[in-house]
Enzyme design. Sequence first.
Site, mmCIF file in Angstrom:
data_model
loop_
_atom_site.group_PDB
_atom_site.id
_atom_site.type_symbol
_atom_site.label_atom_id
_atom_site.label_comp_id
_atom_site.label_asym_id
_atom_site.label_seq_id
_atom_site.Cartn_x
_atom_site.Cartn_y
_atom_site.Cartn_z
ATOM 1 N N CYS A 69 -0.381 4.086 2.186
ATOM 2 C CA CYS A 69 -0.089 3.943 3.616
ATOM 3 C C CYS A 69 1.399 4.185 3.901
ATOM 4 C CB CYS A 69 -0.434 2.538 4.107
ATOM 5 S SG CYS A 69 -1.917 1.835 3.388
ATOM 6 N N ASP A 70 2.286 3.638 3.073
ATOM 7 C CA ASP A 70 3.708 3.590 3.424
ATOM 8 C C ASP A 70 4.602 4.511 2.594
ATOM 9 O OD1 ASP A 70 2.985 1.636 5.233
ATOM 10 O OD2 ASP A 70 3.340 -0.005 3.831
ATOM 11 N N CYS A 82 0.838 -1.206 0.000
ATOM 12 C CA CYS A 82 0.000 0.000 0.000
ATOM 13 C C CYS A 82 0.870 1.253 0.000
ATOM 14 C CB CYS A 82 -0.926 -0.015 1.225
ATOM 15 S SG CYS A 82 -1.916 1.469 1.371
#
Length: 305
Positions: free
Chosen positions: A137-138, A134
């Site tokens: 997200c990261d 993701c």
Amino acid sequence: MANEYEVIIIGGGPAGLSAGLYTSRARLKSLLIEMGPPGGQITDAELVENYPGFPQGISGLELGQLIHQQATRYGLETLQAEATGLELQGEKRVVITTKGKFTAKAVIIASGSERQKLGIAGEEGLTGKGVSYCATCDGPFFKEGTVAVVGGGDVAITEALHLAKFASRVKVIHRRNELRATRILEERAQAEPKIEFLWDTKVEGIEGKDRVKRLNLSNAKSGEKSTLDVVGVFVAIGFKPNTDYLKGFLPLDKAGFIITNERMETKIPGVFAAGDVRLNSAQQAITAAGDGATAAVFVAKFLSG
Ligand SMILES: Cc1cc2nc3c(=O)[nH]c(=O)nc-3n(C[C@H](O)[C@H](O)[C@H](O)COP(=O)(O)OP(=O)(O)OC[C@H]3O[C@@H](n4cnc5c(N)ncnc54)[C@H](O)[C@@H]3O)c2cc1C
């Protein structure tokens, strides 16, 4: 009975929430079971530009929250639990969950799908240490150095464009020599100077001790081996349907997707499926929402005999 419903919906993404909006507005006693935060996969999307009603686009997180808010306005009950099985008991469909058993006259399965793994050496051990599924997200953790994105579809290119905001270089590694992504995304990626494509290339292994250091690659045509130093690798090669808990209950295709007709009916009367969990779904928020609405309409018809 407290645990008895007319409709139970498994999954709280766009498909399940839209189904819940329709069944609760039809005054059917409805329960939606979701194991994670509400909204489903779309909450991982930084910006959604193709969901009608938002001409300037909307963040996936906000979209998921808005759909949830709307769906729960009309009496839809929600339960945070994981569905672990489904069985028939006479006319009742029994949903087994980590918080007990719940029965309904009809069930809508909308448990979506999750990112497929590469299944190569180093992937599991380095997940969270440079291996990610993701970028939204990261991505911000990778401000310096080269990151790789594995895949050639819409999600892979969206991830690459997002990562280009942070990383010094983004290498898109694709085992074919052309992308499956939509043209507008491809054009944006081609115009982004930080993005470079490695065509006909397979990732065979991920190396690193405490963090990802290097990818072992091979040319899909010549078999020639090479390595690529990276600080992170984002895997975006497709989806695996969340249907393990249905094995033996419902006929699934080879990959585990649920087969339905155009009314979203499965082979089992009173059991419907909607969204990305369905075979041949377009895997979009809007089509998942449409599937959920269709399933709910035909559930209401099924229940009225
Ligand atoms: C990074 C990213 C960007 C995207 N961008 C876009 C975009 O711009 N436009 C677009 O249209 N689409 C986009 N998509 C795709 C879109 O998010 C999906 O097509 C859509 O969310 C599918 O909806 P769904 O309800 O079928 O499944 P999901 O959204 O996957 O929801 C399924 C839900 O079921 C839950 N669940 C699973 N198993 C169980 C169980 N056993 N018990 C209880 N709950 C369970 C899961 O926790 C999940 O919340 C994107 C996806 C990603 C990952």
